[in-house]
Design a protein around this motif. Structure first.
Motif, PDB file in Angstrom:
ATOM      1  N   ALA A   1       0.905  -1.176  -0.071  1.00 50.86           N
ATOM      2  CA  ALA A   1       0.060   0.108  -0.168  1.00 50.86           C
ATOM      3  C   ALA A   1       0.859   1.093  -0.039  1.00 50.86           C
ATOM      4  N   MET A   2       1.946   1.271   0.846  1.00 51.51           N
ATOM      5  CA  MET A   2       2.875   2.427   0.607  1.00 51.51           C
ATOM      6  C   MET A   2       3.535   2.533  -0.511  1.00 51.51           C
TER       7      MET A   2
ATOM      8  N   GLN B   1       2.307   1.722  -3.463  1.00 52.31           N
ATOM      9  CA  GLN B   1       1.342   2.189  -4.299  1.00 52.31           C
ATOM     10  C   GLN B   1       0.958   3.957  -3.994  1.00 52.31           C
ATOM     11  N   SER B   2       0.902   4.080  -2.947  1.00 44.72           N
ATOM     12  CA  SER B   2       0.991   5.430  -2.691  1.00 44.72           C
ATOM     13  C   SER B   2       2.086   6.390  -3.167  1.00 44.72           C
ATOM     14  N   LYS B   3       2.963   5.942  -3.043  1.00 47.92           N
ATOM     15  CA  LYS B   3       4.501   6.381  -3.529  1.00 47.92           C
ATOM     16  C   LYS B   3       4.407   6.704  -4.913  1.00 47.92           C
TER      17      LYS B   3
ATOM     18  N   GLN C   1       1.908   9.353  -6.074  1.00 47.86           N
ATOM     19  CA  GLN C   1       2.391  10.680  -5.806  1.00 47.86           C
ATOM     20  C   GLN C   1       3.295  10.986  -6.740  1.00 47.86           C
TER      21      GLN C   1
ATOM     22  N   GLN D   1      -2.415  -3.114  -8.282  1.00 41.21           N
ATOM     23  CA  GLN D   1      -3.320  -1.867  -7.915  1.00 41.21           C
ATOM     24  C   GLN D   1      -4.561  -2.398  -7.617  1.00 41.21           C
TER      25      GLN D   1
ATOM     26  N   GLN E   1      -7.060  -0.688  -5.312  1.00 40.84           N
ATOM     27  CA  GLN E   1      -7.501   0.426  -5.032  1.00 40.84           C
ATOM     28  C   GLN E   1      -7.966   0.521  -3.724  1.00 40.84           C
TER      29      GLN E   1
ATOM     30  N   GLY F   1      -5.481   0.195   0.931  1.00 38.04           N
ATOM     31  CA  GLY F   1      -5.446   1.160   2.141  1.00 38.04           C
ATOM     32  C   GLY F   1      -6.478   1.430   2.807  1.00 38.04           C
TER      33      GLY F   1
ATOM     34  N   GLU G   1      -8.680   8.753   0.118  1.00 32.01           N
ATOM     35  CA  GLU G   1      -7.669   8.468   1.299  1.00 32.01           C
ATOM     36  C   GLU G   1      -7.845   9.204   2.300  1.00 32.01           C
TER      37      GLU G   1
END
Length: 303
Positions: free
Chosen positions: A127-128, A130-132, A135, A150, A152, A155, A261
């Motif tokens: 999840a981290m 994917q978030s990075k 961004q 992916q 969604q 998180g 999120e």
């Protein structure tokens, strides 16, 4: 002989169709009886599961059945699921693990959060990542950041698990202190409970099974917003509609509802604060007001 017979039943589970629910229930029941008289059977079944071909191994029906019947060694299953996810490269395995967590941890509470810590940690890392990646892609479309499958809702699922973990910790604390949330207590009982809490109370941060990636100071910010909302709801001067509109504007200004999120995080932390305040209400009015912990919602404002 019993182990050999159990292995034959195990093979039949994966050789035959999973549509025959009655047959599955009978086979699981037989294995469950065997497990009661053979302490090694759960470890054996978990080991056999590891050698099932991948396409059959990811059967949700059979996995849920094994877990519901308590036929698996959960520490072994936990380590194996994390390995199967393979840092996000096993997309089908990740979805399989997500389904197990959603069904067995969040929805039906067949497994405690603490029994899948390795798997949850592996999912958290994905999840981290994917978030990075999201961004980086937003700020620099030409950047090359390692990608992960992916999913969604990953998180959001982990936030739900964090809330379950917090509730489990609070329930365990209550049991250790001899509390019973389903019974009304007399004034004398409340005084005794308050004394116990004052002496033995421990602090359990949200997301105890792994550390949340919440921004610094988020709980304090949400606590202030929650206090503002409570004050608005308690007003009786006829200005509620105007205050509601102003409050929504304030939320937008703070950015707490910007994107799914952020919104999920805001409502999760709000729920955690309310749950914590309700559970500590048993400690008596004087005790809670004497504390000056940052990010705490005053109990008197929630009553």
């Amino acid at each position: 002989a019993l182990i050999s017979f159990a292995q034959r039943i195990f093979k039949r589970l994966y050789e035959n169709s999973t549509n025959d629910k009655f047959r599955l229930e009978v086979q699981f029941a037989i294995l469950e009886v065997f497990a009661e008289v053979c302490s090694d059977l759960r470890s054996k079944i978990t080991e056999w599961l590891m050698y099932v071909p991948l396409d059959k191994k990811l059967s949700r029906v059979l996995a849920f059945g094994f877990i519901r019947a308590k036929l698996l060694s959960l520490p072994d299953l936990d380590r194996y699921l994390a390995k199967l996810i393979d840092g996000g490269r096993g997309g089908a395995a990740l979805m399989f693990a997500v389904d197990i967590v959603q069904h067995c941890v969040v929805a039906n509470r067949l497994i405690n959060v603490g029994e899948l810590l390795v798997t949850l940690d592996a999912m958290h890392k994905i999840a981290m990542l994917q978030s990075k990646a999201a961004q980086e892609a937003a700020s620099n479309p030409n950047s090359s950041v390692p990608t992960a499958p992916q999913f969604q809702g990953l998180g959001r699922l982990l936030d739900e698990v964090r809330l379950v973990a917090a509730k489990e910790q609070q329930a365990n604390q209550a049991r250790r202190l001899g509390l019973n949330a389903n019974e009304s207590k007399s004034a004398d009982q409340n005084a005794a409970v308050a004394a116990k809490l004052a002496k033995h109370k421990q602090q359990y941060p949200p997301g105890v099974f792994l550390r949340s990636n919440d921004p610094s100071g988020l709980r304090q910010q949400v606590a202030k917003l929650l206090n503002t909302w409570i004050q608005i709801c308690n007003k009786t001067d006829g200005t509620q509609k105007t205050n509601y509109r102003d409050y929504l504007t304030l939320l937008q200004q703070k950015g707490v509802l910007k994107g799914d999120e952020n919104a999920d995080r805001f409502f999760r932390v709000t729920t955690e604060l309310c749950v914590e305040s309700s559970l500590t209400a048993v400690s008596g009015p004087g005790m809670e007001e004497s504390k000056n912990n940052a990010g705490k919602v005053p109990k008197k404002q929630l009553s």
